[in-house]
Design a protein around this motif. Structure first.
Motif, PDB file in Angstrom:
ATOM      1  N   GLU A   7      53.103 -53.867  84.533  1.00  0.00           N
ATOM      2  CA  GLU A   7      54.389 -53.427  84.103  1.00  0.00           C
ATOM      3  C   GLU A   7      55.216 -54.594  85.329  1.00  0.00           C
ATOM      4  O   GLU A   7      56.231 -54.849  84.938  1.00  0.00           O
ATOM      5  CB  GLU A   7      54.875 -51.960  84.565  1.00  0.00           C
ATOM      6  CG  GLU A   7      55.792 -51.600  84.548  1.00  0.00           C
ATOM      7  CD  GLU A   7      56.140 -49.962  84.294  1.00  0.00           C
ATOM      8  OE1 GLU A   7      57.116 -49.921  85.095  1.00  0.00           O
ATOM      9  OE2 GLU A   7      55.293 -49.256  84.347  1.00  0.00           O
ATOM     10  N   HIS A   8      55.266 -53.908  86.735  1.00  0.00           N
ATOM     11  CA  HIS A   8      55.960 -54.749  87.873  1.00  0.00           C
ATOM     12  C   HIS A   8      55.523 -55.240  88.842  1.00  0.00           C
ATOM     13  O   HIS A   8      55.007 -54.201  89.272  1.00  0.00           O
ATOM     14  CB  HIS A   8      57.375 -54.183  87.870  1.00  0.00           C
ATOM     15  CG  HIS A   8      57.278 -52.991  88.234  1.00  0.00           C
ATOM     16  ND1 HIS A   8      57.028 -51.531  88.012  1.00  0.00           N
ATOM     17  CD2 HIS A   8      57.580 -52.596  90.022  1.00  0.00           C
ATOM     18  CE1 HIS A   8      57.738 -50.792  88.935  1.00  0.00           C
ATOM     19  NE2 HIS A   8      57.790 -50.993  90.089  1.00  0.00           N
ATOM     20  N   TYR A   9      56.115 -55.634  89.682  1.00  0.00           N
ATOM     21  CA  TYR A   9      55.722 -55.883  91.375  1.00  0.00           C
ATOM     22  C   TYR A   9      56.925 -55.886  91.093  1.00  0.00           C
ATOM     23  O   TYR A   9      58.764 -56.156  91.212  1.00  0.00           O
ATOM     24  CB  TYR A   9      55.474 -57.070  91.328  1.00  0.00           C
ATOM     25  CG  TYR A   9      55.329 -58.409  91.515  1.00  0.00           C
ATOM     26  CD1 TYR A   9      56.402 -58.612  92.442  1.00  0.00           C
ATOM     27  CD2 TYR A   9      56.065 -59.179  90.777  1.00  0.00           C
ATOM     28  CE1 TYR A   9      57.634 -60.432  92.847  1.00  0.00           C
ATOM     29  CE2 TYR A   9      56.851 -60.556  90.353  1.00  0.00           C
ATOM     30  CZ  TYR A   9      57.424 -60.902  91.690  1.00  0.00           C
ATOM     31  OH  TYR A   9      58.151 -62.022  91.331  1.00  0.00           O
ATOM     32  N   TYR A  45      64.630 -57.672  84.013  1.00  0.00           N
ATOM     33  CA  TYR A  45      63.663 -57.471  83.222  1.00  0.00           C
ATOM     34  C   TYR A  45      63.628 -58.925  82.076  1.00  0.00           C
ATOM     35  O   TYR A  45      64.468 -60.412  82.200  1.00  0.00           O
ATOM     36  CB  TYR A  45      64.484 -57.228  82.088  1.00  0.00           C
ATOM     37  CG  TYR A  45      64.956 -55.700  82.407  1.00  0.00           C
ATOM     38  CD1 TYR A  45      63.496 -54.886  81.171  1.00  0.00           C
ATOM     39  CD2 TYR A  45      65.480 -55.031  82.995  1.00  0.00           C
ATOM     40  CE1 TYR A  45      63.781 -53.297  81.443  1.00  0.00           C
ATOM     41  CE2 TYR A  45      65.080 -53.664  83.652  1.00  0.00           C
ATOM     42  CZ  TYR A  45      64.800 -52.368  82.642  1.00  0.00           C
ATOM     43  OH  TYR A  45      64.494 -51.266  82.554  1.00  0.00           O
ATOM     44  N   THR A  49      61.064 -55.580  78.838  1.00  0.00           N
ATOM     45  CA  THR A  49      60.056 -55.376  79.957  1.00  0.00           C
ATOM     46  C   THR A  49      60.610 -55.175  81.599  1.00  0.00           C
ATOM     47  O   THR A  49      61.243 -56.522  82.150  1.00  0.00           O
ATOM     48  CB  THR A  49      58.354 -55.999  80.002  1.00  0.00           C
ATOM     49  OG1 THR A  49      58.405 -56.472  78.511  1.00  0.00           O
ATOM     50  CG2 THR A  49      57.581 -55.498  81.463  1.00  0.00           C
ATOM     51  N   VAL A  51      60.372 -56.405  84.803  1.00  0.00           N
ATOM     52  CA  VAL A  51      58.641 -57.000  85.726  1.00  0.00           C
ATOM     53  C   VAL A  51      59.082 -57.025  86.920  1.00  0.00           C
ATOM     54  O   VAL A  51      58.322 -57.139  87.562  1.00  0.00           O
ATOM     55  CB  VAL A  51      58.665 -58.367  85.142  1.00  0.00           C
ATOM     56  CG1 VAL A  51      58.135 -58.041  83.884  1.00  0.00           C
ATOM     57  CG2 VAL A  51      59.658 -59.359  85.433  1.00  0.00           C
ATOM     58  N   PHE A  86      54.017 -67.009  86.032  1.00  0.00           N
ATOM     59  CA  PHE A  86      54.857 -66.478  84.501  1.00  0.00           C
ATOM     60  C   PHE A  86      54.748 -67.655  83.835  1.00  0.00           C
ATOM     61  O   PHE A  86      54.414 -68.632  84.519  1.00  0.00           O
ATOM     62  CB  PHE A  86      56.442 -66.189  84.861  1.00  0.00           C
ATOM     63  CG  PHE A  86      57.408 -65.314  85.919  1.00  0.00           C
ATOM     64  CD1 PHE A  86      56.982 -64.102  85.413  1.00  0.00           C
ATOM     65  CD2 PHE A  86      57.476 -65.016  87.019  1.00  0.00           C
ATOM     66  CE1 PHE A  86      57.592 -62.900  85.762  1.00  0.00           C
ATOM     67  CE2 PHE A  86      57.730 -64.279  88.086  1.00  0.00           C
ATOM     68  CZ  PHE A  86      57.162 -62.964  87.345  1.00  0.00           C
TER      69      PHE A  86
END
Length: 135
Positions: A7-9, A45, A49, A51, A86
Motif C-alpha cells: 500500500e505505502h511506505y 499518490y 494509490t 504510495v 518504482f
C-alpha cells in the motif's frame, strides 16, 4: 490470510515541504487525500494509490507514543532498509524531469535483467530505484 499488495511506505522527516516537493516535483507524484491523523503530513499518490506517506518526526513520534505504537528511531542512514523501487516509462522524460529539479541520478544502463535503472536519494537519504523495462 494472504497479503494482497503493497500500500505505502512512510518517510519520517524534519522537513515536510522539501520531502513533499521532491516526490511531487522531481518524481512526478501527486499529493492527494490524507485523512486527519493527529499529526502533520502528506500522502503522495501514483494514480489512485497512495504510495508514500510523509510525516514529521517529532509529531509522529508523540502521536505514536500516545497510542502505544512503536516508532523507528532516527539514524544516520536507513539502516537495514536500502531502497524503494518504482517502475517507469519514458526514460528520456524522467531524466529531463530529474535534471530540471537538480537531481543527478546514478545510472545502471546494462542491468543483468535487461532493464535500465536510475537511482536517486530523497531529501532524507531514502534511495529510490526507478526501473525502465522495454522503454
Amino acid at each position: 490470510m494472504a497479503l494482497t499488495g503493497l500500500e505505502h511506505y512512510l518517510v519520517l522527516t524534519a522537513d515536510l515541504a522539501a520531502t513533499r516537493d521532491f516526490y511531487q516535483n522531481a518524481l512526478g507524484m501527486t499529493e492527494g487525500f490524507r485523512p486527519p491523523l493527529g499529526f502533520p503530513g502528506h500522502w503522495m499518490y501514483l494514480g489512485a494509490t497512495p504510495v508514500i506517506h510523509i510525516a514529521e518526526w517529532s509529531t509522529y513520534t508523540a502521536h505514536s507514543a500516545a497510542n502505544d505504537i512503536p516508532v523507528t528511531a532516527p539514524a544516520p542512514s536507513t539502516g537495514a532498509f536500502d531502497h524503494v523501487a518504482f517502475n517507469a516509462e519514458d526514460f528520456a522524460a524522467v531524466l529531463a524531469r530529474l535534471d530540471r529539479h537538480g537531481v543527478k541520478p546514478a545510472r545502471n544502463l546494462a542491468s543483468a535483467s535487461g532493464m535500465r535503472q536510475l537511482f536517486v536519494f530523497d531529501p532524507n537519504g531514502v534511495k529510490i530505484e526507478i526501473n525502465f523495462r522495454n522503454t
